[in-house]
Design a protein around this motif. Structure first.
Motif, PDB file in Angstrom:
ATOM      1  N   TYR A   8     108.192 -47.132  -4.369  1.00  0.00           N
ATOM      2  CA  TYR A   8     108.787 -48.407  -4.884  1.00  0.00           C
ATOM      3  C   TYR A   8     108.235 -49.266  -5.862  1.00  0.00           C
ATOM      4  CZ  TYR A   8     111.089 -47.822  -0.288  1.00  0.00           C
ATOM      5  OH  TYR A   8     112.056 -47.146   0.688  1.00  0.00           O
ATOM      6  N   LEU A  36     115.697 -45.006 -11.234  1.00  0.00           N
ATOM      7  CA  LEU A  36     115.184 -46.250 -10.403  1.00  0.00           C
ATOM      8  C   LEU A  36     116.519 -47.083  -9.999  1.00  0.00           C
ATOM      9  CD1 LEU A  36     112.738 -45.676 -12.460  1.00  0.00           C
ATOM     10  CD2 LEU A  36     112.288 -47.967 -11.958  1.00  0.00           C
ATOM     11  N   ARG A  37     116.592 -47.403  -8.840  1.00  0.00           N
ATOM     12  CA  ARG A  37     117.531 -48.297  -8.487  1.00  0.00           C
ATOM     13  C   ARG A  37     117.322 -49.550  -7.567  1.00  0.00           C
ATOM     14  NH1 ARG A  37     120.513 -44.311  -4.098  1.00  0.00           N
ATOM     15  NH2 ARG A  37     118.440 -43.743  -3.831  1.00  0.00           N
ATOM     16  N   LEU A  38     117.879 -50.544  -7.972  1.00  0.00           N
ATOM     17  CA  LEU A  38     117.497 -51.929  -7.445  1.00  0.00           C
ATOM     18  C   LEU A  38     117.856 -52.192  -6.017  1.00  0.00           C
ATOM     19  CD1 LEU A  38     116.523 -54.683  -8.646  1.00  0.00           C
ATOM     20  CD2 LEU A  38     118.884 -55.214  -9.012  1.00  0.00           C
ATOM     21  N   TYR A  41     111.854 -58.247  -8.985  1.00  0.00           N
ATOM     22  CA  TYR A  41     112.825 -57.224  -8.696  1.00  0.00           C
ATOM     23  C   TYR A  41     112.167 -56.147  -7.884  1.00  0.00           C
ATOM     24  CZ  TYR A  41     115.094 -58.853 -12.833  1.00  0.00           C
ATOM     25  OH  TYR A  41     115.604 -59.963 -13.712  1.00  0.00           O
ATOM     26  N   TYR A  90     116.392 -58.537  -5.736  1.00  0.00           N
ATOM     27  CA  TYR A  90     115.973 -59.497  -6.568  1.00  0.00           C
ATOM     28  C   TYR A  90     115.887 -60.780  -6.391  1.00  0.00           C
ATOM     29  CZ  TYR A  90     120.630 -60.567  -8.472  1.00  0.00           C
ATOM     30  OH  TYR A  90     121.986 -60.843  -8.555  1.00  0.00           O
ATOM     31  N   ASN A 133     121.224 -56.423 -12.975  1.00  0.00           N
ATOM     32  CA  ASN A 133     120.808 -55.142 -12.560  1.00  0.00           C
ATOM     33  C   ASN A 133     120.663 -54.201 -13.788  1.00  0.00           C
ATOM     34  OD1 ASN A 133     120.118 -53.030 -11.258  1.00  0.00           O
ATOM     35  ND2 ASN A 133     122.204 -52.554 -10.345  1.00  0.00           N
ATOM     36  N   TYR A 154     112.738 -51.955  -6.886  1.00  0.00           N
ATOM     37  CA  TYR A 154     113.127 -50.810  -7.231  1.00  0.00           C
ATOM     38  C   TYR A 154     112.735 -49.652  -6.364  1.00  0.00           C
ATOM     39  CZ  TYR A 154     115.205 -52.658 -11.648  1.00  0.00           C
ATOM     40  OH  TYR A 154     115.835 -53.383 -12.476  1.00  0.00           O
ATOM     41  N   ARG A 155     113.596 -48.755  -6.203  1.00  0.00           N
ATOM     42  CA  ARG A 155     113.155 -47.394  -5.541  1.00  0.00           C
ATOM     43  C   ARG A 155     113.373 -46.289  -6.350  1.00  0.00           C
ATOM     44  NH1 ARG A 155     115.640 -45.956  -0.023  1.00  0.00           N
ATOM     45  NH2 ARG A 155     115.239 -43.808  -0.589  1.00  0.00           N
ATOM     46  N   GLN A 156     112.364 -45.409  -6.550  1.00  0.00           N
ATOM     47  CA  GLN A 156     112.585 -44.230  -7.277  1.00  0.00           C
ATOM     48  C   GLN A 156     112.828 -43.047  -6.219  1.00  0.00           C
ATOM     49  OE1 GLN A 156     109.556 -43.148 -10.118  1.00  0.00           O
ATOM     50  NE2 GLN A 156     110.723 -41.652 -11.224  1.00  0.00           N
TER      51      GLN A 156
END
Lengths: 112, 115
Positions: free
Chosen positions: B89, B43-45, B33, B48, A99, B35-37
């Motif tokens: 996303y 940005l958060r995972l 991966y 993955y 991450n 992610y969302r923002q």
């Protein structure tokens, strides 16, 4: 809880001057740090990185400084150009982790 | 040279509807991966994948499912959309762990609104 923080949401700089973007982190296990640049309606693009074994990394006009004791890094852009106007994200990771933890971003505006 | 392509670019969903976001990469990358923002969050995972047929949870996986049936594609599913999933996303891919080498390439993003 935000582990990577960019406390300045925006920054304006005159063309030709230095831009300094700051980033703080709280997790002492982070050992790799990156800066990404993002233009509107595009995805982030990698800019420069630094490992925790270094305190400085340079690539052309871009230099990243790392102060591990203060858990702080900064990105210097010299000289700043109008094309540098974008949102800059700081990101960090720990060894073996999959991450990346991102900061909230700083919008840089370079005024011609 | 397409790189990472996300489909669709925009979407509006009603609460409870389902949808799938598609990510395709043509760089033969092993890692992919999602992610969302969100405003004020960076940005958060979400999820993955380290290879075809594998998936793993990231930082914010609840409410999402993923599949990696083919190496070049990584699908993100919302089974029952909620307003809290309104976000931008981003899909990304890399040749190896993105945390060790910075060859992560991002798509252009999908703006999803759930009403």
């Amino acid at each position: 809880d935000q582990q990577v923080k960019q406390n300045s949401p925006s920054l304006s700089v005159q063309e030709g001057r230095i831009s300094i973007l700051n980033c703080d982190y709280t997790n002492s296990m982070f050992d790799y740090f990156l800066w990404y640049k993002k233009y509107p309606a595009e995805g982030p693009t990698f800019l420069i990185s630094i490992s925790s074994i270094k305190d400085k990394n340079e690539d052309g006009r871009f230099t990243v400084f790392l102060n591990k004791s203060a858990k702080h890094l900064s990105l210097h852009i010299v000289p700043s150009q109008p094309g540098d106007s974008a949102v800059y994200f700081c990101a960090a990771s720990g060894f073996g982790a999959n991450n990346l933890f991102f900061g909230t971003g700083t919008r840089l505006t370079v005024i011609p | 040279n397409a790189g990472v392509t996300q489909t669709p670019k925009f979407r509006v969903l009603k609460t409870g509807q389902s949808m799938t976001l598609l990510c395709a990469q043509d760089m033969n990358h092993e890692y992919m991966y999602w992610y969302r923002q969100d405003p004020g969050m960076g940005l958060r995972l979400i999820h993955y994948s380290v290879g075809e047929g594998t998936t793993a949870k990231g930082e914010v996986p609840d409410g999402y499912n993923v599949s990696r049936l083919k190496k070049q594609n990584f699908l993100l599913g919302l089974e029952s959309a909620a307003p809290s999933q309104t976000s931008v996303y981003f899909c990304a891919s890399s040749r190896r762990q993105v945390t060790r080498r910075p060859e992560a390439f991002f798509g252009q993003g999908t703006r999803l609104t759930v009403v």
